[in-house]
Scaffold this motif. Structure first.
Motif, short mmCIF file in Angstrom:
data_model
loop_
_atom_site.label_atom_id
_atom_site.label_comp_id
_atom_site.label_asym_id
_atom_site.label_seq_id
_atom_site.Cartn_x
_atom_site.Cartn_y
_atom_site.Cartn_z
N VAL A 122 1.10 -0.94 0.19
CA VAL A 122 -0.42 0.43 0.03
C VAL A 122 1.08 1.16 0.39
O VAL A 122 2.02 1.70 0.74
N LEU A 123 0.67 2.32 -0.67
CA LEU A 123 1.79 3.55 -0.38
C LEU A 123 0.71 4.47 -0.48
O LEU A 123 -0.79 4.79 -1.25
N VAL A 124 1.19 5.49 0.63
CA VAL A 124 0.54 7.14 0.77
C VAL A 124 1.11 7.17 -0.30
O VAL A 124 1.86 7.65 0.83
N GLY A 125 -0.52 8.46 -0.28
CA GLY A 125 1.21 10.40 -0.79
C GLY A 125 -0.47 11.34 -0.87
O GLY A 125 -1.21 10.96 -0.82
N SER A 126 0.76 11.84 -0.40
CA SER A 126 0.16 13.17 -0.17
C SER A 126 0.29 13.76 -1.24
O SER A 126 1.42 14.11 -2.44
N ARG A 127 -0.87 15.11 -1.75
CA ARG A 127 -0.64 15.96 -2.74
C ARG A 127 -0.37 17.28 -2.17
O ARG A 127 0.27 17.43 -3.46
N ASN A 128 0.76 17.23 -1.55
CA ASN A 128 1.75 18.70 -0.76
C ASN A 128 3.21 18.21 -0.57
O ASN A 128 3.97 18.72 0.10
N ASP A 129 3.72 17.05 -1.31
CA ASP A 129 4.29 16.68 -0.82
C ASP A 129 5.55 17.61 -1.59
O ASP A 129 6.02 17.09 -2.74
N PRO A 130 6.82 18.01 -0.98
CA PRO A 130 7.58 18.67 -1.64
C PRO A 130 8.72 18.09 -2.02
O PRO A 130 9.68 18.23 -2.52
N TYR A 131 9.16 16.34 -1.27
CA TYR A 131 9.91 15.73 -1.74
C TYR A 131 9.47 14.23 -2.96
O TYR A 131 9.89 13.55 -4.44
N CYS A 132 7.90 15.19 -3.20
CA CYS A 132 7.75 13.70 -4.44
C CYS A 132 6.37 14.50 -4.82
O CYS A 132 4.74 14.50 -3.80
N ARG A 133 5.91 14.62 -6.27
CA ARG A 133 4.73 15.43 -6.86
C ARG A 133 3.66 13.87 -7.15
O ARG A 133 4.28 12.96 -6.53
N PHE A 134 2.35 14.33 -6.47
CA PHE A 134 1.60 13.70 -5.71
C PHE A 134 1.58 12.40 -7.21
O PHE A 134 1.40 11.35 -7.28
#
Length: 179
Positions: A122-134
């Motif tokens: 399961v990968l959890v991503g953030s819409r405003n992560d400065p180290y990886c675009r959504f």
């Protein structure tokens, strides 16, 4: 069936006070995979250390990775003979080491291994992560065969995100532990 051991895989600079990984270690006794050098991570060294810990585990394992720990998980899975011991992986806020500014801080980690993982993830991503675009996090999830979870605007999903022991993440981890 033997209960899996949870291995915490922090990213660059480790996970300090207030980070959900540190809270999980404190509250649940999960094992942090200690690396030789948190400030100057070497992909080969980190991968060898993870391989050693997985191989030495008396039980199957579930990985709970953050940032560079996610990239480590994919690289390790592409090269290890011990992946069958992994029941699943929670991959949180992958650090995009192919992004120019991140690559400058953490050289030697590109390219990112993009093969399908040999275990559920399961990968959890953030819409405003400065180290990886959504969109990049979504693409990594797709390449790795991981279920993608949109965490909304949670930054890098770390201590600065103010998550405490991060109940939503624990629910996702528990679903991997039950599988």
């Amino acid at each position: 069936m033997q209960t899996p051991q949870v291995l915490l895989l922090p990213g660059w600079q480790n996970s300090g006070p207030g980070h959900w990984q540190t809270e999980w270690e404190r509250l649940h006794g999960y094992q942090r995979v200690e690396q030789h050098d948190w400030m100057r991570p070497l992909r080969g060294d980190w991968s060898a250390r993870l391989d050693e810990v997985v191989a030495d585990s008396p039980a199957p394992v579930v990985l709970a990775a953050h940032s560079l720990g996610c990239i480590l998980t994919a690289w390790w899975a592409a090269h290890s003979r011990h992946t069958a011991k992994v029941r699943g992986a929670l991959l949180v806020a992958p650090g995009d080491v192919e992004q120019a500014d991140v690559a400058a801080w953490i050289p030697g980690w590109a390219p990112i291994a993009r093969q399908r993982l040999p275990f559920p993830a399961v990968l959890v991503g953030s819409r405003n992560d400065p180290y990886c675009r959504f969109e990049r996090a979504q693409a990594l999830a797709s390449d790795w065969g991981a279920r993608f979870i949109d965490a909304g605007e949670r930054g890098h999903i770390n201590a600065e995100s103010g998550l405490g022991d991060w109940a939503e993440g624990m629910e996702l981890l528990q679903s991997l532990l039950k599988d």
